[in-house]
Scaffold this motif. Structure first.
Motif, short mmCIF file in Angstrom:
data_model
loop_
_atom_site.label_atom_id
_atom_site.label_comp_id
_atom_site.label_asym_id
_atom_site.label_seq_id
_atom_site.Cartn_x
_atom_site.Cartn_y
_atom_site.Cartn_z
N ILE A 248 0.85 -1.20 0.00
CA ILE A 248 0.00 0.00 0.00
C ILE A 248 0.88 1.24 0.00
O ILE A 248 1.76 1.39 0.87
N ARG A 249 0.66 2.12 -0.96
CA ARG A 249 1.37 3.40 -0.95
C ARG A 249 0.71 4.32 0.08
O ARG A 249 -0.49 4.58 0.00
N GLU A 250 1.50 4.78 1.01
CA GLU A 250 0.99 5.65 2.07
C GLU A 250 1.68 7.00 2.01
O GLU A 250 2.91 7.09 1.99
N CYS A 251 0.89 8.06 1.98
CA CYS A 251 1.41 9.44 2.07
C CYS A 251 1.48 9.80 3.55
O CYS A 251 0.44 9.96 4.20
N TRP A 252 2.70 9.87 4.07
CA TRP A 252 2.88 10.16 5.49
C TRP A 252 3.09 11.66 5.67
O TRP A 252 4.04 12.25 5.14
N ILE A 253 2.18 12.28 6.39
CA ILE A 253 2.24 13.73 6.63
C ILE A 253 3.15 13.95 7.84
O ILE A 253 2.75 13.78 8.99
N ALA A 254 4.38 14.30 7.54
CA ALA A 254 5.40 14.38 8.58
C ALA A 254 5.34 15.70 9.36
O ALA A 254 5.63 15.73 10.55
N GLN A 255 5.00 16.79 8.67
CA GLN A 255 4.95 18.10 9.31
C GLN A 255 3.76 18.88 8.77
O GLN A 255 3.56 18.93 7.55
N LEU A 256 2.99 19.47 9.65
CA LEU A 256 1.91 20.37 9.26
C LEU A 256 1.81 21.46 10.31
O LEU A 256 1.63 21.18 11.49
N GLY A 257 1.96 22.71 9.88
CA GLY A 257 1.93 23.79 10.85
C GLY A 257 1.45 25.09 10.24
O GLY A 257 1.57 25.33 9.04
N THR A 258 0.90 25.93 11.10
CA THR A 258 0.48 27.28 10.73
C THR A 258 1.14 28.27 11.68
O THR A 258 1.10 28.08 12.90
N ARG A 259 1.76 29.31 11.14
CA ARG A 259 2.35 30.32 12.00
C ARG A 259 1.25 31.05 12.79
O ARG A 259 0.12 31.22 12.29
N PRO A 260 1.54 31.47 14.02
CA PRO A 260 0.49 32.01 14.89
C PRO A 260 -0.32 33.15 14.28
O PRO A 260 -1.54 33.22 14.49
N GLY A 261 0.29 34.01 13.52
CA GLY A 261 -0.42 35.15 12.96
C GLY A 261 -1.49 34.79 11.94
O GLY A 261 -2.33 35.63 11.60
N TRP A 262 -1.46 33.54 11.45
CA TRP A 262 -2.42 33.12 10.43
C TRP A 262 -3.38 32.03 10.92
O TRP A 262 -4.17 31.51 10.14
N ARG A 263 -3.34 31.71 12.20
CA ARG A 263 -4.25 30.70 12.71
C ARG A 263 -5.68 31.21 12.69
O ARG A 263 -5.93 32.40 12.84
N GLY A 264 -6.61 30.29 12.48
CA GLY A 264 -8.01 30.67 12.41
C GLY A 264 -8.47 31.06 11.03
O GLY A 264 -9.64 31.42 10.85
N SER A 265 -7.58 30.98 10.03
CA SER A 265 -7.96 31.35 8.66
C SER A 265 -8.09 30.15 7.74
O SER A 265 -8.15 30.31 6.52
N GLY A 266 -8.12 28.95 8.32
CA GLY A 266 -8.33 27.75 7.51
C GLY A 266 -7.11 27.25 6.79
O GLY A 266 -7.22 26.42 5.86
N VAL A 267 -5.94 27.70 7.20
CA VAL A 267 -4.70 27.31 6.52
C VAL A 267 -4.46 25.80 6.63
O VAL A 267 -4.20 25.12 5.63
N ALA A 268 -4.53 25.26 7.84
CA ALA A 268 -4.22 23.84 8.03
C ALA A 268 -5.21 22.95 7.27
O ALA A 268 -4.82 21.96 6.65
N THR A 269 -6.48 23.30 7.32
CA THR A 269 -7.49 22.50 6.60
C THR A 269 -7.24 22.54 5.10
O THR A 269 -7.34 21.52 4.41
N ALA A 270 -6.91 23.72 4.58
CA ALA A 270 -6.65 23.85 3.14
C ALA A 270 -5.43 23.05 2.74
O ALA A 270 -5.43 22.35 1.70
N LEU A 271 -4.36 23.12 3.51
CA LEU A 271 -3.16 22.35 3.21
C LEU A 271 -3.45 20.85 3.26
O LEU A 271 -3.02 20.09 2.38
N LEU A 272 -4.19 20.43 4.28
CA LEU A 272 -4.46 19.01 4.45
C LEU A 272 -5.35 18.46 3.33
O LEU A 272 -5.05 17.41 2.74
N THR A 273 -6.41 19.17 3.01
CA THR A 273 -7.29 18.67 1.96
C THR A 273 -6.61 18.69 0.59
O THR A 273 -6.81 17.80 -0.23
#
Length: 321
Positions: A248-273
């Motif tokens: 099975i090919r697995e995409c391992w998400i090793a790092q995901l982060g949002t800088r504090p000044g941009w939290r709450g703007s949907g950055v992490a969800t957009a990157l993940l999707t």
């Protein structure tokens, strides 16, 4: 086993023997972690390690039956951390090999702490697979205490098309490029600055373990940009040994982060999707990641909303040095 075990540090040439040891451990312990010799050569080549001093191998009849490492961080803020790890081949357990390696780890961790940051508090850290009660008992007996819970999560990618979201405020999600490597490293250090156990990642370590690793996959790694500034990032890896063992090919998400000044703007969800859709289109059959259950940014709930489910639990054990 009848021969008296021999003890000596590991070398890069021991990577194949270490891979055999890991395979024997995985067959019994069932962590769903698979490594080949090249993976382990990369780990033994960690620039923070001095193998003659920071590693120990136990050999019997020419075979590696146990190992341990102690990786002392070269940077510290409030606490100096030393990460330890080790394993014993199942047929060599119950003979004192593990206890000896834990004693070596504690001794070496204390030495590294005294050498590097004697004026700061020091801690030895290890993550232990929750079902492995014998290993947990061994470390608790040496003075380690359970401090944190981490979850390996998986999400299948072979279902329907995954909807992609966009961040607010005109931010753009773009594929990762090498031109942003240093900006991404700095963004990572800022995003995780207040997270438990985080120490800033130096450029050499970032290249070795992240963007310079043979497992790094830039085509499923993304940045969220505000103009030309990195607001968030997602770094993915793919492990050949995992694919070879599971099919099975697995995409391992090793790092995901949002800088504090941009939290709450949907950055992490957009990157993940965006990553999940790209992985789906490129033939990955599942995505995986590891998350701190007490992450203050709500990462666990984000992953659950995006379809991830917990497969394994790991417990972070800590011993003051």
């Amino acid at each position: 086993m009848h021969a008296t075990p021999a003890h000596r540090p590991l070398t890069l040439e021991n990577a194949p023997a270490l891979a055999e040891l890991f395979a024997a451990v995985e067959a019994v312990d069932g962590t769903d972690e698979h490594y080949d010799a090249e993976d382990l050569a990369d780990e033994l080549g960690d620039p923070r390690l001095e193998l003659p001093h920071d590693s120990a191998g136990v050999w019997s009849s020419g075979e590696l039956v146990g190992y341990a490492k102690a990786t002392g961080l070269r940077d510290a803020t409030d606490v100096h951390l030393v990460y330890v790890e080790g394993a014993v081949r199942p047929d060599a357990r119950g003979q004192g090999v593990g206890a000896g390696l834990v004693t070596w780890q504690v001794t070496r961790a204390a030495q590294l702490h005294r050498e590097r940051f004697p004026d700061l508090p020091g801690e030895a850290h290890i993550q232990i697979h929750a079902p492995n009660t014998a290993k947990r008992d061994l470390y608790q007996g040496a003075g380690f205490q359970a401090r944190r819970w981490f979850f390996d999560m998986r999400r299948p990618l072979d279902g329907g098309e995954i909807p992609v979201t966009a961040p607010a405020g005109g931010l753009r999600v773009v594929p990762f490029t090498a031109a942003y490597e240093e900006a991404t490293r700095l963004a990572h250090n800022e995003a995780f600055r207040d997270h438990w156990g985080h120490t800033p990642t130096a450029a050499e370590r970032w290249r070795h373990g992240t963007t310079g690793a043979r497992s790094f996959r830039p085509d499923v790694s993304f940045l969220a940009l505000d103009g030309d500034e990195v607001a968030g990032y997602l770094i993915s890896h793919e492990y050949d040994a995992e694919t070879a063992m599971t099919g099975i090919r697995e995409c391992w998400i090793a790092q995901l982060g949002t800088r504090p000044g941009w939290r709450g703007s949907g950055v992490a969800t957009a990157l993940l999707t965006t990553c999940l859709r790209a992985g789906q289109e490129q033939g990955f059959r599942r995505a995986g990641l590891n998350v701190d259950g007490a992450n203050a940014t709500g990462a666990l709930s984000l992953y659950e909303r995006c379809g991830f489910r917990t497969l394994h639990t790991w417990i972070g054990y800590v011993k003051p040095l």
